[in-house]
Scaffold this motif. Structure first.
Motif, short mmCIF file in Angstrom:
data_model
loop_
_atom_site.label_atom_id
_atom_site.label_comp_id
_atom_site.label_asym_id
_atom_site.label_seq_id
_atom_site.Cartn_x
_atom_site.Cartn_y
_atom_site.Cartn_z
N ILE A 64 0.85 -1.19 0.00
CA ILE A 64 0.00 0.00 0.00
C ILE A 64 0.89 1.24 0.00
N VAL A 65 0.33 2.35 -0.47
CA VAL A 65 1.07 3.60 -0.54
C VAL A 65 0.14 4.76 -0.23
N GLU A 66 0.68 5.75 0.42
CA GLU A 66 -0.05 6.99 0.68
C GLU A 66 0.51 8.07 -0.23
N PHE A 67 -0.38 8.87 -0.82
CA PHE A 67 0.06 9.97 -1.68
C PHE A 67 -0.10 11.29 -0.91
N ASP A 68 1.01 11.96 -0.74
CA ASP A 68 0.98 13.25 -0.04
C ASP A 68 1.10 14.35 -1.09
N VAL A 69 0.07 15.19 -1.18
CA VAL A 69 0.04 16.25 -2.19
C VAL A 69 0.23 17.60 -1.51
N ALA A 70 1.17 18.38 -2.00
CA ALA A 70 1.43 19.67 -1.36
C ALA A 70 2.03 20.64 -2.36
N ASP A 71 1.88 21.92 -2.07
CA ASP A 71 2.54 22.96 -2.85
C ASP A 71 4.01 22.98 -2.45
N PRO A 140 -7.25 6.09 6.67
CA PRO A 140 -7.66 6.40 5.30
C PRO A 140 -6.52 7.01 4.49
N GLY A 141 -6.69 6.99 3.19
CA GLY A 141 -5.70 7.63 2.32
C GLY A 141 -4.56 6.72 1.90
N HIS A 142 -4.70 5.39 2.07
CA HIS A 142 -3.67 4.44 1.64
C HIS A 142 -4.25 3.58 0.51
N TYR A 143 -3.45 3.42 -0.54
CA TYR A 143 -3.95 2.77 -1.75
C TYR A 143 -3.16 1.50 -2.08
N LEU A 144 -3.89 0.53 -2.58
CA LEU A 144 -3.34 -0.79 -2.88
C LEU A 144 -2.63 -0.79 -4.23
N TYR A 145 -1.49 -1.49 -4.30
CA TYR A 145 -0.85 -1.71 -5.60
C TYR A 145 -0.24 -3.11 -5.62
N TYR A 295 4.75 3.72 3.97
CA TYR A 295 5.28 4.18 2.68
C TYR A 295 4.47 5.38 2.15
N VAL A 296 5.18 6.45 1.81
CA VAL A 296 4.55 7.68 1.30
C VAL A 296 5.26 8.14 0.03
N GLU A 297 4.48 8.48 -0.97
CA GLU A 297 5.02 9.10 -2.17
C GLU A 297 4.51 10.54 -2.21
N HIS A 298 5.40 11.47 -2.59
CA HIS A 298 5.05 12.89 -2.58
C HIS A 298 4.73 13.40 -3.99
N ILE A 299 3.69 14.19 -4.06
CA ILE A 299 3.31 14.86 -5.30
C ILE A 299 3.42 16.36 -5.04
N TRP A 300 4.25 17.01 -5.83
CA TRP A 300 4.51 18.44 -5.58
C TRP A 300 3.85 19.29 -6.66
N LEU A 301 3.14 20.30 -6.21
CA LEU A 301 2.48 21.25 -7.10
C LEU A 301 3.05 22.64 -6.90
N SER A 302 2.78 23.49 -7.86
CA SER A 302 3.19 24.89 -7.73
C SER A 302 2.07 25.77 -8.22
N LEU A 303 1.82 26.81 -7.49
CA LEU A 303 0.80 27.78 -7.88
C LEU A 303 1.52 29.09 -8.15
N PRO A 304 1.43 29.59 -9.39
CA PRO A 304 2.13 30.84 -9.67
C PRO A 304 1.77 31.88 -8.64
N PRO A 305 2.77 32.51 -8.08
CA PRO A 305 2.48 33.52 -7.06
C PRO A 305 1.60 34.63 -7.61
N THR A 306 0.68 35.03 -6.81
CA THR A 306 -0.19 36.12 -7.22
C THR A 306 0.65 37.36 -7.37
N PRO A 307 0.56 37.99 -8.57
CA PRO A 307 1.39 39.19 -8.76
C PRO A 307 1.12 40.17 -7.64
#
Length: 387
Positions: A64-71, A140-145, A295-307
């Motif tokens: 199983i794996v957990e996906f951590d999503v963050a900026d 919650p938040g753990h997925y099977l593979y 086990y955790v896998e990270h997903i990284w996002l970016s939000l263009p900074p507000t001018p």
């Protein structure tokens, strides 16, 4: 939600194992309330991985794996708790022996699913120490593979057929949709998932597990870990079957692993390769199961900074009330002081003093005439000589 790329649910031409269920839609809300349905790719809908494997050693998976999503950083943080599947979507990418891939949406592991699977393992793995029980449901938040080392097979029947997908040899994941307005920083390609259970979850194996080696190194020392590795080689298919049980480091390693088993430690004189292989297989299995729970896998996002439009700081015109200074009344100018011309008093010419002649028998001196006081005349420039 923004869809990333053009995805294909199945990239092979096989039909016998075609998906049989659909993925459940995800929530239609995210930070800007513009999500698409879960699993909806640019050209269709992904299917649930539940069609291909389940939780359990004999169902193809104990991973199983957990996906951590963050900026990525505070400057792009939008104050929203991103997560799979609420505003970010992932699919598993399964690869077979021919290099074909199959993509499906991962299944979240429920507490009931986990407890049922652990109960079955406990019955099959007699002798688990109460001090080192199997891990509890992680929440919650753990997925099977699929667990590749269990050799999961995907096909239309129990018989291997030419049009079956076949054995899964590799598993990864990719991000297919992210919150609107964001950019995917990583992973931008298919990212491989960790492979556990190198001994295929067997109760007895001489295949070395990096997690077990790390466990011995941390808890007993590098020398003990090396001695146990040497014993596995000796007890392996190409070994001589005669590990050095007189080596104190090997005994220290064996004692450290025996605490995972609910039985009395074997006397040194009775130890053999069977003990080494069983301890290695069973303890390795428990360590891998615990590792996948964390086990955790990270997903990284970016939000263009507000001018940062700094509003033109309009400094309010400081209207200083016109201070009307009272008219400066210049006092009347005193009349010019007229200095009366200084007129030098007229020079008084002292009349010459006439000294009467002295009567003397000597030669008569000429009369002494006192110099006259003459009034000073202005000095005149002497003209240059032109002669």
């Amino acid at each position: 939600m923004s869809v990333i790329g053009v995805a294909t649910a199945v990239t092979t031409t096989a039909a016998a194992w075609a998906p049989i269920t659909s993925a459940s839609p995800a929530s239609d809300t995210n930070d800007n309330a513009q999500n698409q349905r879960a699993g909806e790719a640019a050209d269709g809908t992904y299917e649930s991985c539940a069609a291909y494997f389940g939780l359990g050693k004999y169902d193809g998976s104990l991973d199983i794996v957990e996906f951590d999503v963050a900026d990525t950083d505070a400057s792009s943080e939008d104050g929203v708790a991103h997560a799979v599947p609420s505003d970010t979507q992932v699919v598993l990418v399964l690869t077979n022996e021919a290099g074909d891939t199959l993509e499906c949406t991962p299944v979240e592991v429920t507490e009931t699913m986990w407890n049922d699977a652990m109960e079955g393992l406990d019955l099959n793995m007699l002798g688990i120490s109460p001090e080192h029980p199997l891990p509890s449901w992680p929440g919650p938040g753990h997925y099977l593979y699929p667990s590749v080392n269990f050799e999961p097979y995907i096909g239309g029947s129990e018989l291997e057929r030419a049009d079956d997908f076949g054995y899964v040899t590799a598993v990864g994941f990719k991000v297919t949709a992210i919150p609107d307005g964001h950019t995917l920083v990583s992973p931008t390609e298919v990212h491989p998932l960790d492979v556990h259970y190198p001994g295929a979850g067997e109760g007895s194996t001489t295949v070395e597990d990096p997690l077990l080696t790390k466990h011995l190194t941390t808890n007993v020392g590098a020398a003990a870990a090396a001695a146990f590795s040497a014993a596995l080689v000796s007890c392996g298919p190409d070994g001589d079957g005669s590990p050095d049980f007189g080596n104190a480091n090997l005994i220290a390693a064996i004692r450290a692993l025996e605490v995972y088993r609910d039985y009395s430690p074997e006397d040194v004189e009775y130890l053999d390769c069977g003990d080494v292989a069983q301890l290695n297989g069973e303890v390795s299995f428990q360590l891998d199961l615990t590792d996948t729970v964390n086990y955790v896998e990270h997903i990284w996002l970016s939000l263009p900074p507000t001018p940062t439009t700094t509003p033109a700081t309009t400094t309010p015109a400081t209207t200083t009330p016109a201070t009307t200074a009272p008219p400066t009344t210049t006092p009347p100018t005193a009349p010019p002081t007229t200095t009366p011309p200084t007129t030098a008093p007229p020079s008084t010419t002292v009349p010459p003093t006439t000294t009467p002649p002295l009567t003397s028998t000597s030669t008569t001196a000429p009369p002494v005439v006192a110099p006259q006081s003459v009034a000073a005349e202005p000095v005149r420039a002497t003209p240059a000589y032109t002669g």
